[in-house]
Design an enzyme around this catalytic site. Structure first.
Site, PDB file in Angstrom:
ATOM      1  N   GLY A  70      -0.558   1.186   2.653  1.00 31.31           N
ATOM      2  CA  GLY A  70      -0.746   0.874   1.249  1.00 31.31           C
ATOM      3  C   GLY A  70      -0.421   2.068   0.369  1.00 31.31           C
ATOM      4  CD  GLN A  72       2.364   3.037  -7.108  1.00 28.60           C
ATOM      5  OE1 GLN A  72       3.231   3.533  -7.803  1.00 28.60           O
ATOM      6  NE2 GLN A  72       1.313   2.425  -7.642  1.00 28.60           N
ATOM      7  CB  THR A  74       2.336  10.337  -0.587  1.00 35.45           C
ATOM      8  OG1 THR A  74       2.843   9.873   0.674  1.00 35.45           O
ATOM      9  CG2 THR A  74       1.347   9.325  -1.129  1.00 35.45           C
ATOM     10  CB  ILE A 150      -6.762   7.680   0.262  1.00 34.37           C
ATOM     11  CG1 ILE A 150      -7.705   8.881   0.249  1.00 34.37           C
ATOM     12  CG2 ILE A 150      -7.257   6.624   1.246  1.00 34.37           C
ATOM     13  CD1 ILE A 150      -9.110   8.566  -0.221  1.00 34.37           C
ATOM     14  N   GLY A 151      -4.059   6.549   1.919  1.00 36.33           N
ATOM     15  CA  GLY A 151      -3.277   5.343   2.150  1.00 36.33           C
ATOM     16  C   GLY A 151      -3.459   4.902   3.589  1.00 36.33           C
ATOM     17  N   GLY A 162      -3.934   7.373   6.734  1.00 37.63           N
ATOM     18  CA  GLY A 162      -5.208   7.999   6.397  1.00 37.63           C
ATOM     19  C   GLY A 162      -5.166   8.791   5.112  1.00 37.63           C
ATOM     20  CB  ILE A 163      -7.054  11.297   3.748  1.00 36.61           C
ATOM     21  CG1 ILE A 163      -7.615  12.179   4.871  1.00 36.61           C
ATOM     22  CG2 ILE A 163      -7.906  10.047   3.594  1.00 36.61           C
ATOM     23  CD1 ILE A 163      -9.062  12.589   4.654  1.00 36.61           C
ATOM     24  CB  CYS A 180      -0.360   7.952  -6.105  1.00 37.93           C
ATOM     25  SG  CYS A 180      -0.696   8.718  -4.508  1.00 37.93           S
TER      26      CYS A 180
END
Length: 216
Positions: A70, A72, A74, A150-151, A162-163, A180
């Site tokens: 999930g 946008q 990064t 975070i995704g 994860g992060i 993002c």
């Protein structure tokens, strides 16, 4: 408790995604334990499932990887701790929103160990730090910089991706995207905030705060 894995050097992104997918499948099938994988990547951009083409400002600057997590666009690169979180939500509660909130709280608790106040904002993914010492935005709102992204993705209720937390990356590398999808605000790091924090320091804090955020 999950297995904690730390990879030295820089980890190839495509190889990391393949490894995560295989581990998530093994966890779902009961063949492997949960895992927290700590890595750094070479400079690259990733496009999540909500990425907008206009947010990729410099498409030729670094490799761009389409990913099914999930979110946008990064950036990942040296000096940024990427924390891949492979946890079984079948046993931790099948609540995606709560899980994302726990990831946010984990980052905030980790930053707090370094006396940094991380905050979340409605409509803005990730963790933010107020920068009152900087000039406000043109609309007069206070300046805030992003310190963590975070995704996640789920497969059979097992998480992966994860992060990412900025320790000491080259912040200019974020200029090639709209991180993002959020314009106006900037990006910061632990070192940019004046803290001489090393990657091992952050890793220790992550492990300590995980145990209180995600009780077994």
């Amino acid at each position: 408790m999950p297995e904690w894995i730390t990879s030295p050097g820089l980890t190839d992104y495509d190889e990391a995604v393949l490894w995560m997918e295989e581990r998530a499948t093994a966890i779902a099938e009961g063949r492997a334990a949960e895992a927290i994988w700590l890595v750094e990547h070479p400079p690259l951009y990733t496009a999540g499932t909500s990425a907008r083409a206009d947010d990729l400002i410099a498409p030729d600057r670094f490799p761009v990887h389409a990913t099914r997590r999930g979110g946008q666009y990064t950036y990942h690169g040296p000096g940024q701790r990427v924390v891949y979180v492979m946890l079984d939500l079948n046993t931790r509660g099948k609540d995606v929103r709560k899980f994302v909130q726990l990831l946010e709280h984990w980052v905030i608790a980790t930053l707090d160990t370094f006396n940094i106040r991380g905050e979340i904002r409605p409509g803005r993914v990730g963790v933010w730090v107020a920068r009152p010492e900087k000039a406000p935005l043109p609309d007069g709102s206070p300046r805030e910089d992003k310190i963590a992204a975070i995704g996640i993705r789920l497969r059979k209720w097992v998480s992966f991706h994860g992060i990412s937390i900025n320790v000491e990356p080259d912040l200019d590398h974020f200029d090639g995207i709209v991180p993002c999808g959020i314009s106006g605000h900037g990006v910061t790091s632990l070192v940019d905030l004046g803290l001489p924090v090393s990657m091992p320091d952050l890793d220790v804090a992550l492990r300590q705060t995980f145990e209180t955020t995600f009780p077994g």
